[in-house]
Design an enzyme around this catalytic site. Structure first.
Site, PDB file in Angstrom:
ATOM      1  N   LEU A 322       0.837  -1.194   0.000  1.00  0.00           N
ATOM      2  CA  LEU A 322       0.000   0.000   0.000  1.00  0.00           C
ATOM      3  C   LEU A 322       0.872   1.244   0.000  1.00  0.00           C
ATOM      4  O   LEU A 322       1.725   1.405   0.871  1.00  0.00           O
ATOM      5  CB  LEU A 322      -0.894   0.008   1.242  1.00  0.00           C
ATOM      6  CG  LEU A 322      -1.820  -1.198   1.442  1.00  0.00           C
ATOM      7  CD1 LEU A 322      -2.412  -1.171   2.852  1.00  0.00           C
ATOM      8  CD2 LEU A 322      -2.919  -1.198   0.419  1.00  0.00           C
ATOM      9  N   ASP A 323       0.663   2.096  -0.989  1.00  0.00           N
ATOM     10  CA  ASP A 323       1.346   3.385  -0.974  1.00  0.00           C
ATOM     11  C   ASP A 323       0.778   4.210   0.179  1.00  0.00           C
ATOM     12  O   ASP A 323      -0.432   4.178   0.428  1.00  0.00           O
ATOM     13  CB  ASP A 323       1.123   4.097  -2.305  1.00  0.00           C
ATOM     14  CG  ASP A 323       1.905   5.384  -2.390  1.00  0.00           C
ATOM     15  OD1 ASP A 323       3.102   5.368  -2.083  1.00  0.00           O
ATOM     16  OD2 ASP A 323       1.310   6.416  -2.767  1.00  0.00           O
TER      17      ASP A 323
END
Length: 636
Positions: A322-323
């Site tokens: 996940l960014d």
């Protein structure tokens, strides 16, 4: 048979309650001929000519016609040829009633398949209904109700409370509360004003707005969703590719089985029964029906799945990256804590901050002013416009008459003679959490502190917990921020693993590292800066597809909103869909065919029973798949 027919015909057909009228007409006439044939040929004997033969020829014509059209379209012999051969055999053996019933079962099976397939097509129909037929267009200074077909790019339309928006565009006047559930799956209305984008099919719950048209029809966000749902069955996953490959060899295998049965039994009826029951309609329907149902279900929740390959990829994911910015966090700073030195009033504290930040264009300054105004802490109209000064590398300062106000980082402590108790502790505590901590001063004296940070989105912690429930045990946050900030965000979100200080290209290395460990990796990003990582991952997931075209183009799965809360449900849906694809292929297609061929060869089934079993397997496939249209998950 129905599936082959659908692919062979591209021209539009008249319908009867949504069904192809030609098929319904053939079925009604054929059953009438069969009933007359039974009455005449076996009871009354009024006509010397066998009417059952007429019923066989009539129904057989339909089956043969569909098979020939499919053969010409595909440029190869199709599995429908097995039924045609069985009908020819019935004529040769003078088993006219058996042949007529076989042809009728094929036609009625086609009708039943059309009925059940209509359930999956309703997913698209529901989306199409979201587009209003008319809207108010600005013509000669007045808004007039016109057909949506008369709207062009650049036209200005008016949307009143209770009306659906007819175009994708930008608000040029007014404010409104827009329910975007049809696009994003989020049920809570979103307040929108001048400069904000709006999308076709969304509902204006309150207010009146004027919108400049940017996109129409298939170019809109809703249009792209509809096109994706419609074309979903054309994007075949590996399971369907294997089924397609198997069907290429199916016809010669069945013919060999027929030859073996003939050589062992010399019973032509057994041979014909094998031909009838072995037609692989269920195999051909196994994947497309599931894909259409799953894509339609997810689209209603604001998640766009790009066909069978995306479903299979999502079903196998056991690691997700996940960014941080814009995915886990909101991507914009918010005030997270304040500190007022004892003896200083709240009014003086908030006024000092407002004096400095009122005219600041910096994101931090805007975040602070938003906090002051939305919280009702101060009336900005009462704050005069002071002389503003940017202190690079330190903060900002404002001068109003004899008073000087400043909001700066800890560098300002060098100019302060006395640091009140608690200030240093406040700075250290917030800086250790990765926040931007600042000192608030008036006339060279510290009166308090304030800190801002990029806060996590609502529901993120619960979403991370649900990843574990769908079998995704490795959750990794990727960020270019320092370790202090990354650690603080992960602790708040419930993420145990993170990689900090990453350049964009280094995110690719993390994905490769996880893949080298044998993990199936999904990457969640905004579809713009993270496009290379989305492509490299086993499953690219783009955020905020409603606001950017590239998000839909660069990913296999797109979240139309900027929230990841629907993601665990999407994974669970794909896992369920992949299981049902295998269930359809193994149980309803392969097992039924194999058992049916064996029973037919041993003489336990006749052509009529074979036709019934064959069509029942196809219907069970479609009914089983249609269950996904109403599937829900409670998170457990």
């Amino acid at each position: 048979m129905a599936e082959e027919k659908a692919k062979a015909k591209a021209k539009k057909k008249s319908t009867f309650f949504g069904l192809e009228w030609e098929v319904v007409w053939f079925a009604l006439v054929d059953i009438a001929l069969i009933l007359l044939g039974i009455l005449n040929d076996y009871v009354l004997h009024l006509v010397p000519f066998p009417i059952c033969l007429l019923a066989l020829l009539f129904g057989g014509f339909r089956c043969t016609k569909d098979t020939v059209e499919a053969t010409i379209a595909k440029k190869k012999i199709t599995a429908g040829m097995l039924v045609v051969l069985s009908l020819i055999g019935c004529i040769y053996c003078k088993e006219y009633l058996s042949g007529a019933l076989v042809a009728f079962m094929m036609i009625i099976g086609e009708v039943l398949e059309d009925i059940t397939m209509m359930k999956t097509k309703n997913a698209v129909a529901e989306l199409v209904k979201l587009v209003p037929a008319k809207c108010r267009k600005l013509i000669d200074g007045e808004f007039q109700m016109v057909s949506i077909k008369k709207i062009r790019k650049g036209d200005i339309i008016q949307v009143q409370a209770g009306e659906k928006i007819a175009v994708d565009g930008v608000i040029q006047k007014g404010t409104a509360a827009i329910n975007e559930a049809s696009i994003t799956g989020e049920s809570m209305p979103v307040d929108k004003t001048v400069g904000d984008k709006v999308f076709v099919g969304t509902l204006n719950e309150n207010g009146v707005i004027e919108v400049v048209t940017e996109k129409l029809g298939g170019d809109t966000v809703l249009g792209r969703i509809i096109n994706t749902v419609r074309s979903a069955q054309d994007d075949k996953g590996n399971a369907q590719k294997i089924a397609d490959k198997f069907s290429e060899y199916f016809l010669p295998i069945v013919l060999v089985c027929c030859l073996v049965v003939w050589l062992l039994t010399h019973d032509l009826l057994r041979v014909m029964t094998v031909l009838v029951i072995a037609c692989p309609c269920a195999l051909m329907l196994a994947t497309p029906t599931v894909v259409i149902a799953a894509v339609g279900n997810s689209a209603k929740k604001g998640v766009l799945i790009k066909g069978g390959d995306a479903i299979e990829s999502a079903a196998k994911i056991n690691a997700i990256c996940l960014d941080k910015t814009g995915t886990i966090t909101k991507g914009t700073p918010d005030v997270v804590s304040t500190y007022i030195v004892p003896g200083v009033t709240e009014a003086d504290y908030y006024k000092a901050i407002a004096m400095v930040e009122k005219n600041s264009s910096h994101p931090i300054g805007k975040a602070i002013m938003k906090n002051l105004t939305t919280g009702g802490k101060i009336d900005t109209a009462s704050i005069p416009n002071a002389e503003f000064e940017m202190l690079y590398g330190r903060g900002v300062r404002a001068v109003d008459g004899k008073d000087t106000y400043e909001v700066s980082n800890r560098k300002c402590l060098e100019d302060v003679k006395t640091v009140p108790a608690g200030v240093e502790e406040y700075l250290q505590e917030n800086e250790s959490k990765g926040r931007t901590a600042m000192i608030v001063m008036k006339n060279g004296e510290i009166i308090g502190g304030i800190s801002v940070a990029d806060t996590i989105r609502d529901g993120v912690k619960d979403t991370i917990a649900k990843f574990k429930k769908v079998g995704i045990d490795h959750v990794v946050m990727l960020t270019g921020d320092n370790e202090y900030t990354a650690k603080a965000i992960c602790e708040e979100a419930g993420i145990s693993e993170f990689r900090a200080n990453l350049l964009p290209e280094q995110k690719l290395d993390v994905i490769k590292e996880l893949q080298a460990q044998g993990l199936k990796v999904a990457m969640v990003g905004d579809g713009v800066n993270d496009a290379p990582a989305l492509v490299l991952a086993d499953l690219g997931i783009a955020m905020g597809g409603a606001g950017t075209d590239v998000a839909i183009e660069s990913s296999k799965l797109t979240l139309m909103s900027d929230q990841i809360t629907q993601l665990p449900r999407a994974f669970k849906l794909c896992q369920r869909a992949y299981f049902m694809i295998k269930q359809n292929i193994i149980v309803f297609a392969v097992c039924v065919n194999v058992i049916g061929v064996l029973l037919s060869g041993l003489g336990f089934l006749n052509p009529i029973a074979g036709a019934i079993i064959h069509n029942c397997s196809s219907i069970f496939v479609v009914l089983n798949s249609a269950r996904l249209l109403t599937w829900e998950w409670d998170g457990n």
